[in-house]
Design an enzyme around this catalytic site. Structure first.
Site, PDB file in Angstrom:
ATOM      1  N   GLU A 126      -1.130   8.389   9.795  1.00 59.20           N
ATOM      2  CA  GLU A 126       0.061   9.387   9.543  1.00 59.20           C
ATOM      3  C   GLU A 126       0.024  10.067   8.356  1.00 59.20           C
ATOM      4  O   GLU A 126       0.701  11.233   8.078  1.00 59.20           O
ATOM      5  CB  GLU A 126       1.263   8.326   9.534  1.00 59.20           C
ATOM      6  CG  GLU A 126       1.697   7.698  10.885  1.00 59.20           C
ATOM      7  CD  GLU A 126       2.838   6.792  10.813  1.00 59.20           C
ATOM      8  OE1 GLU A 126       3.308   6.645  12.122  1.00 59.20           O
ATOM      9  OE2 GLU A 126       3.518   6.551   9.789  1.00 59.20           O
ATOM     10  N   ARG A 170     -15.374 -18.972   4.707  1.00 55.46           N
ATOM     11  CA  ARG A 170     -14.736 -20.007   3.656  1.00 55.46           C
ATOM     12  C   ARG A 170     -14.463 -21.304   4.324  1.00 55.46           C
ATOM     13  O   ARG A 170     -13.934 -21.081   5.344  1.00 55.46           O
ATOM     14  CB  ARG A 170     -13.378 -19.572   3.190  1.00 55.46           C
ATOM     15  CG  ARG A 170     -13.526 -18.433   2.223  1.00 55.46           C
ATOM     16  CD  ARG A 170     -11.952 -18.150   1.480  1.00 55.46           C
ATOM     17  NE  ARG A 170     -12.020 -17.566   0.337  1.00 55.46           N
ATOM     18  CZ  ARG A 170     -12.206 -16.349   0.030  1.00 55.46           C
ATOM     19  NH1 ARG A 170     -12.174 -15.422   1.113  1.00 55.46           N
ATOM     20  NH2 ARG A 170     -12.112 -15.799  -1.369  1.00 55.46           N
TER      21      ARG A 170
HETATM   22  N1  URA Z   1      -9.785 -10.281  -0.684  1.00 52.80           N
HETATM   23  C1  URA Z   1     -10.444 -10.896   0.130  1.00 52.80           C
HETATM   24  O1  URA Z   1     -10.645 -10.236   1.345  1.00 52.80           O
HETATM   25  N2  URA Z   1     -11.428 -11.721  -0.130  1.00 52.80           N
HETATM   26  C2  URA Z   1     -11.676 -12.329  -1.364  1.00 52.80           C
HETATM   27  O2  URA Z   1     -12.467 -13.103  -1.665  1.00 52.80           O
HETATM   28  C3  URA Z   1     -10.685 -11.803  -2.370  1.00 52.80           C
HETATM   29  C4  URA Z   1      -9.657 -10.868  -1.887  1.00 52.80           C
END
Ligand code: URA
Length: 266
Positions: A88, A176
């Site tokens: 956009e 993570r």
């Molecule tokens: N944003 C993310 O995607 N990962 C991080 O570790 C920090 C900010």
């Protein structure tokens, strides 16, 4: 391939909620992810900030740098909303964009609160694959990287230029283990170490979609992110004072880059 569907001057874009007229001649945009950062960012970047509108994840203000209007517009999180925003913005005449994001570093020599300027990104996203096949690179515009890097050097900002890993997920794709289940699928196990060994600098969630979409649309794109997680130490996100330090540094780099680009008549 040369078709360009520009909007009529008063045609309000469906998602971002404003038209070409609201830009008052601006062709450059600064794009944070978070709508809540747009107002403080517009005020920190320049003079005479003007609220435009807020629609879905897209909050927009106009600010003025070196007397020139510059748009500040949030993209929301992740590739899909970045691509919608860019589509956009292209239609209403934006030609240059700087992503202003946050990121987690995977390199030991990069510290919390420092700045990363991404010149390219690993495409761990889905959106960019709708725009170009997997073998196509996600690269920044050289002009934008050069301007951001020069601004960082001039202001003695601790900045690192390199490759990002842009993931559609905050936990799994960024390996993570502190997610709700703690499980990381096999395809992502060991990947942090791999990206690190290959010299990538950071994880975030938008840059690959931005770079590929911008390339396809003919927009010059760069990205400057503040480091708010140091994954070689922990999976945690840093406290607010780190955000503030990074924000102030990113502002200096962004303003310096935009001043150069505007002076050069980009
Ligand atoms: N944003 C993310 O995607 N990962 C991080 O570790 C920090 C900010």
């Amino acid at each position: 391939m040369k078709t360009r569907h520009y909007a009529a001057p008063n045609e309000v874009m469906y998602h971002i909620g404003f038209s070409h007229e609201a830009l008052r001649g601006a062709t450059m945009a600064v794009l944070p992810g978070d709508p809540g950062r747009v107002e403080p960012l517009a005020k920190a970047l320049g003079n005479d900030p003007i609220y435009i509108t807020s629609h879905r994840e897209y909050t927009s203000w106009l600010t003025h740098i070196a007397g020139q209007p510059v748009l500040v517009c949030s993209t929301g999180m992740g590739g899909p909303s970045v691509a919608i925003c860019l589509e956009e913005l292209a239609r209403i005449g934006i030609t240059h964009v700087i992503r202003f994001g946050t990121t987690g570093t995977i390199q030991d020599n990069i510290n919390l609160g420092e700045v990363i300027i991404n010149k390219a990104a690993v495409r761990l996203d889905g959106t960019s694959h709708h725009y170009a096949p997997a073998a196509f690179p996600a690269v920044a515009s050289f002009t934008m990287v050069d301007a951001l890097n020069k601004a960082a050097l001039e202001d003695h900002i601790p900045a690192h230029v390199g490759i990002s890993v842009s993931s559609d997920t905050f936990w799994l794709g960024q390996e993570r283990y502190d997610s709700f289940t703690g499980y990381v699928p096999k395809v992502f196990q060991g990947t942090l170490q791999e990206w690190q060994a290959l010299g990538a600098l950071n994880y975030e969630m938008e840059t690959s979609a931005l770079f590929v979409t911008a390339q396809v649309l003919g927009i010059k794109a760069g990205a400057v992110c503040g480091v708010v997680a140091k994954r070689t130490d922990s999976e945690e996100i840093a406290p607010n004072d780190v955000y503030d330090t990074a924000f102030a540094r990113q502002v200096k780099v962004t303003v310096g880059a935009l001043k150069q680009l505007l002076k050069a008549g980009e």
